[in-house]
Design a protein around this motif. Structure first.
Motif, PDB file in Angstrom:
ATOM      1  N   SER A   3      53.567  18.195  18.961  1.00 22.39           N
ATOM      2  CA  SER A   3      52.957  17.401  20.021  1.00 22.39           C
ATOM      3  C   SER A   3      51.615  18.016  20.370  1.00 22.39           C
ATOM      4  CB  SER A   3      53.862  17.391  21.253  1.00 22.39           C
ATOM      5  OG  SER A   3      55.077  16.738  20.955  1.00 22.39           O
ATOM      6  N   HIS A   4      50.677  17.145  20.709  1.00 19.72           N
ATOM      7  CA  HIS A   4      49.314  17.576  21.009  1.00 19.72           C
ATOM      8  C   HIS A   4      49.107  17.633  22.520  1.00 19.72           C
ATOM      9  CE1 HIS A   4      45.298  18.459  19.669  1.00 19.72           C
ATOM     10  NE2 HIS A   4      44.789  17.548  20.478  1.00 19.72           N
ATOM     11  N   VAL A   5      48.447  18.693  22.989  1.00 19.23           N
ATOM     12  CA  VAL A   5      48.195  18.915  24.413  1.00 19.23           C
ATOM     13  C   VAL A   5      46.724  19.283  24.600  1.00 19.23           C
ATOM     14  CG1 VAL A   5      48.737  20.411  26.384  1.00 19.23           C
ATOM     15  CG2 VAL A   5      50.566  19.660  24.850  1.00 19.23           C
ATOM     16  N   TYR A   6      46.112  18.710  25.613  1.00 17.60           N
ATOM     17  CA  TYR A   6      44.755  19.098  25.993  1.00 17.60           C
ATOM     18  C   TYR A   6      44.833  20.269  26.976  1.00 17.60           C
ATOM     19  CZ  TYR A   6      42.183  15.098  24.017  1.00 17.60           C
ATOM     20  OH  TYR A   6      41.591  14.184  23.180  1.00 17.60           O
ATOM     21  N   VAL A   7      44.010  21.276  26.756  1.00 18.81           N
ATOM     22  CA  VAL A   7      43.866  22.403  27.676  1.00 18.81           C
ATOM     23  C   VAL A   7      42.419  22.364  28.157  1.00 18.81           C
ATOM     24  CG1 VAL A   7      44.034  24.894  28.006  1.00 18.81           C
ATOM     25  CG2 VAL A   7      45.609  23.739  26.422  1.00 18.81           C
ATOM     26  N   LEU A   8      42.239  21.949  29.406  1.00 27.48           N
ATOM     27  CA  LEU A   8      40.905  21.717  29.948  1.00 27.48           C
ATOM     28  C   LEU A   8      40.539  22.780  30.977  1.00 27.48           C
ATOM     29  CD1 LEU A   8      41.161  17.846  30.422  1.00 27.48           C
ATOM     30  CD2 LEU A   8      40.388  19.134  28.404  1.00 27.48           C
ATOM     31  N   ASN A   9      39.336  23.276  30.861  1.00 27.02           N
ATOM     32  CA  ASN A   9      38.835  24.334  31.730  1.00 27.02           C
ATOM     33  C   ASN A   9      37.546  23.888  32.390  1.00 27.02           C
ATOM     34  OD1 ASN A   9      40.585  26.843  31.000  1.00 27.02           O
ATOM     35  ND2 ASN A   9      40.119  25.826  29.064  1.00 27.02           N
ATOM     36  N   GLY A  10      37.438  24.137  33.688  1.00 36.78           N
ATOM     37  CA  GLY A  10      36.305  23.679  34.468  1.00 36.78           C
ATOM     38  C   GLY A  10      35.181  24.684  34.576  1.00 36.78           C
ATOM     39  N   PRO A  11      34.334  24.474  35.588  1.00 40.73           N
ATOM     40  CA  PRO A  11      33.099  25.227  35.719  1.00 40.73           C
ATOM     41  C   PRO A  11      33.307  26.732  35.883  1.00 40.73           C
ATOM     42  CG  PRO A  11      33.543  23.981  37.716  1.00 40.73           C
ATOM     43  CD  PRO A  11      34.537  23.546  36.691  1.00 40.73           C
ATOM     44  N   ASN A  12      32.387  27.445  35.277  1.00 39.10           N
ATOM     45  CA  ASN A  12      32.277  28.902  35.337  1.00 39.10           C
ATOM     46  C   ASN A  12      33.340  29.644  34.544  1.00 39.10           C
ATOM     47  OD1 ASN A  12      29.913  28.992  37.008  1.00 39.10           O
ATOM     48  ND2 ASN A  12      31.215  28.307  38.681  1.00 39.10           N
ATOM     49  N   LEU A  13      34.301  28.935  33.970  1.00 41.00           N
ATOM     50  CA  LEU A  13      35.298  29.641  33.153  1.00 41.00           C
ATOM     51  C   LEU A  13      34.688  30.159  31.858  1.00 41.00           C
ATOM     52  CD1 LEU A  13      38.278  27.431  34.134  1.00 41.00           C
ATOM     53  CD2 LEU A  13      38.116  29.888  34.480  1.00 41.00           C
ATOM     54  N   VAL A  34      42.432  31.894  22.125  1.00 39.42           N
ATOM     55  CA  VAL A  34      43.257  32.493  21.064  1.00 39.42           C
ATOM     56  C   VAL A  34      44.681  32.698  21.566  1.00 39.42           C
ATOM     57  CG1 VAL A  34      43.592  34.578  19.669  1.00 39.42           C
ATOM     58  CG2 VAL A  34      41.315  33.533  19.845  1.00 39.42           C
ATOM     59  N   ARG A  35      44.813  33.251  22.750  1.00 33.97           N
ATOM     60  CA  ARG A  35      46.133  33.491  23.357  1.00 33.97           C
ATOM     61  C   ARG A  35      46.901  32.170  23.507  1.00 33.97           C
ATOM     62  NH1 ARG A  35      48.385  36.872  28.025  1.00 33.97           N
ATOM     63  NH2 ARG A  35      46.754  38.390  27.667  1.00 33.97           N
ATOM     64  N   THR A  36      46.199  31.138  23.942  1.00 36.25           N
ATOM     65  CA  THR A  36      46.828  29.835  24.174  1.00 36.25           C
ATOM     66  C   THR A  36      47.209  29.172  22.855  1.00 36.25           C
ATOM     67  OG1 THR A  36      45.527  29.642  26.205  1.00 36.25           O
ATOM     68  CG2 THR A  36      46.555  27.637  25.393  1.00 36.25           C
ATOM     69  N   GLU A  37      46.355  29.292  21.852  1.00 31.86           N
ATOM     70  CA  GLU A  37      46.673  28.742  20.528  1.00 31.86           C
ATOM     71  C   GLU A  37      47.923  29.389  19.942  1.00 31.86           C
ATOM     72  OE1 GLU A  37      42.990  29.373  18.438  1.00 31.86           O
ATOM     73  OE2 GLU A  37      42.217  27.390  19.003  1.00 31.86           O
ATOM     74  N   LYS A  38      48.042  30.710  20.085  1.00 28.99           N
ATOM     75  CA  LYS A  38      49.230  31.413  19.578  1.00 28.99           C
ATOM     76  C   LYS A  38      50.489  30.953  20.310  1.00 28.99           C
ATOM     77  CE  LYS A  38      46.924  35.637  18.022  1.00 28.99           C
ATOM     78  NZ  LYS A  38      46.689  37.060  18.273  1.00 28.99           N
ATOM     79  N   ALA A  39      50.399  30.826  21.621  1.00 29.14           N
ATOM     80  CA  ALA A  39      51.551  30.357  22.403  1.00 29.14           C
ATOM     81  C   ALA A  39      51.917  28.925  22.013  1.00 29.14           C
ATOM     82  CB  ALA A  39      51.251  30.449  23.901  1.00 29.14           C
ATOM     83  N   ALA A  40      50.921  28.111  21.775  1.00 28.21           N
ATOM     84  CA  ALA A  40      51.174  26.721  21.386  1.00 28.21           C
ATOM     85  C   ALA A  40      51.904  26.662  20.044  1.00 28.21           C
ATOM     86  CB  ALA A  40      49.863  25.939  21.324  1.00 28.21           C
ATOM     87  N   ALA A  41      51.409  27.403  19.067  1.00 26.06           N
ATOM     88  CA  ALA A  41      52.049  27.412  17.745  1.00 26.06           C
ATOM     89  C   ALA A  41      53.495  27.875  17.850  1.00 26.06           C
ATOM     90  CB  ALA A  41      51.261  28.310  16.793  1.00 26.06           C
ATOM     91  N   LYS A  42      53.725  28.897  18.654  1.00 26.28           N
ATOM     92  CA  LYS A  42      55.078  29.422  18.855  1.00 26.28           C
ATOM     93  C   LYS A  42      56.009  28.387  19.488  1.00 26.28           C
ATOM     94  CE  LYS A  42      57.411  33.094  21.413  1.00 26.28           C
ATOM     95  NZ  LYS A  42      57.235  34.152  22.409  1.00 26.28           N
ATOM     96  N   ASN A  43      55.428  27.494  20.297  1.00 32.50           N
ATOM     97  CA  ASN A  43      56.219  26.498  21.022  1.00 32.50           C
ATOM     98  C   ASN A  43      56.141  25.090  20.418  1.00 32.50           C
ATOM     99  OD1 ASN A  43      57.423  27.662  23.688  1.00 32.50           O
ATOM    100  ND2 ASN A  43      55.456  28.669  23.408  1.00 32.50           N
ATOM    101  N   GLY A  44      55.632  24.993  19.191  1.00 34.18           N
ATOM    102  CA  GLY A  44      55.614  23.712  18.503  1.00 34.18           C
ATOM    103  C   GLY A  44      54.596  22.717  19.036  1.00 34.18           C
ATOM    104  N   LEU A  45      53.512  23.223  19.617  1.00 27.51           N
ATOM    105  CA  LEU A  45      52.460  22.356  20.128  1.00 27.51           C
ATOM    106  C   LEU A  45      51.154  22.639  19.390  1.00 27.51           C
ATOM    107  CD1 LEU A  45      52.921  22.764  24.014  1.00 27.51           C
ATOM    108  CD2 LEU A  45      53.822  20.933  22.563  1.00 27.51           C
ATOM    109  N   SER A  46      50.294  21.650  19.348  1.00 25.10           N
ATOM    110  CA  SER A  46      48.904  21.875  18.950  1.00 25.10           C
ATOM    111  C   SER A  46      48.056  21.607  20.188  1.00 25.10           C
ATOM    112  CB  SER A  46      48.502  20.942  17.799  1.00 25.10           C
ATOM    113  OG  SER A  46      48.543  19.594  18.223  1.00 25.10           O
ATOM    114  N   ILE A  47      46.927  22.285  20.282  1.00 22.89           N
ATOM    115  CA  ILE A  47      46.117  22.129  21.480  1.00 22.89           C
ATOM    116  C   ILE A  47      44.673  21.784  21.147  1.00 22.89           C
ATOM    117  CG2 ILE A  47      47.545  23.659  22.894  1.00 22.89           C
ATOM    118  CD1 ILE A  47      45.238  25.766  22.605  1.00 22.89           C
ATOM    119  N   ASP A  48      44.046  21.151  22.098  1.00 23.06           N
ATOM    120  CA  ASP A  48      42.612  20.910  22.092  1.00 23.06           C
ATOM    121  C   ASP A  48      42.085  21.649  23.320  1.00 23.06           C
ATOM    122  OD1 ASP A  48      40.043  19.907  21.968  1.00 23.06           O
ATOM    123  OD2 ASP A  48      40.692  17.871  21.506  1.00 23.06           O
TER     124      ASP A  48
END
Length: 151
Positions: A3-13, A34-48
């Motif tokens: 499953s695909h999930v968007y990970v959105l980050n706002g200003p100044n991040l 990188v940390r989030t991508e690894k967690a996603a792969a471990k949990n069967g998700l892909s992220i943007d």
């Protein structure tokens, strides 16, 4: 099938690692990605994984997620406390939303203790630093797996 999930980050991040490391830590936004991508792969998700300092761009990404993602993880940064536009977009797309903050917003300035984003969020994770992104991925995987098992 992931499953695909968007990970959105706002200003100044984009300034993580430089801006107030005593509050936000020393990891950079790329380290978080990188940390989030690894967690996603471990949990069967892909992220943007995206970041913008522009409110309208974040609104557009939320709307885009409606047809492309199973959920949204969002750290709206300063827009958390000001953006009715992002709230409206999150409510309009009818996707599960996990709100994330590196710092504990409830131990900060009074104005930071209110979140418009929370009104659309399935859950909120704050104050756990970069680990909060990993926990948000785990929570989203649980939510997405429950909804796909019902389908």
């Amino acid at each position: 099938m992931t499953s695909h999930v968007y990970v959105l980050n706002g200003p100044n991040l984009n300034m993580l690692g430089v801006r107030e490391p005593e509050v936000y830590g020393t990891e950079t936004l790329d380290d978080l990605r990188v940390r989030t991508e690894k967690a996603a792969a471990k949990n069967g998700l892909s992220i943007d994984f995206r970041q913008s300092n522009i409110e309208g761009e974040i609104v557009s990404w939320v709307q885009e997620a409606r047809g492309k993602a199973k959920g949204i993880i969002i750290n709206a940064g300063g827009y958390t406390h000001t953006s009715v536009a992002i709230l409206d977009a999150l409510q309009a797309v009818s996707l599960p939303v996990i709100e994330v903050h590196l710092s504990n917003i409830f131990r900060r300035d009074q104005f930071r203790q209110h979140s418009y984003i929370s009104l659309a969020a399935t859950g909120v994770i704050c104050g756990l630093g970069a680990k909060g992104y990993e926990l948000a991925i785990e929570a989203m995987a649980n939510i997405v797996n429950k909804s796909t098992s019902k389908a």
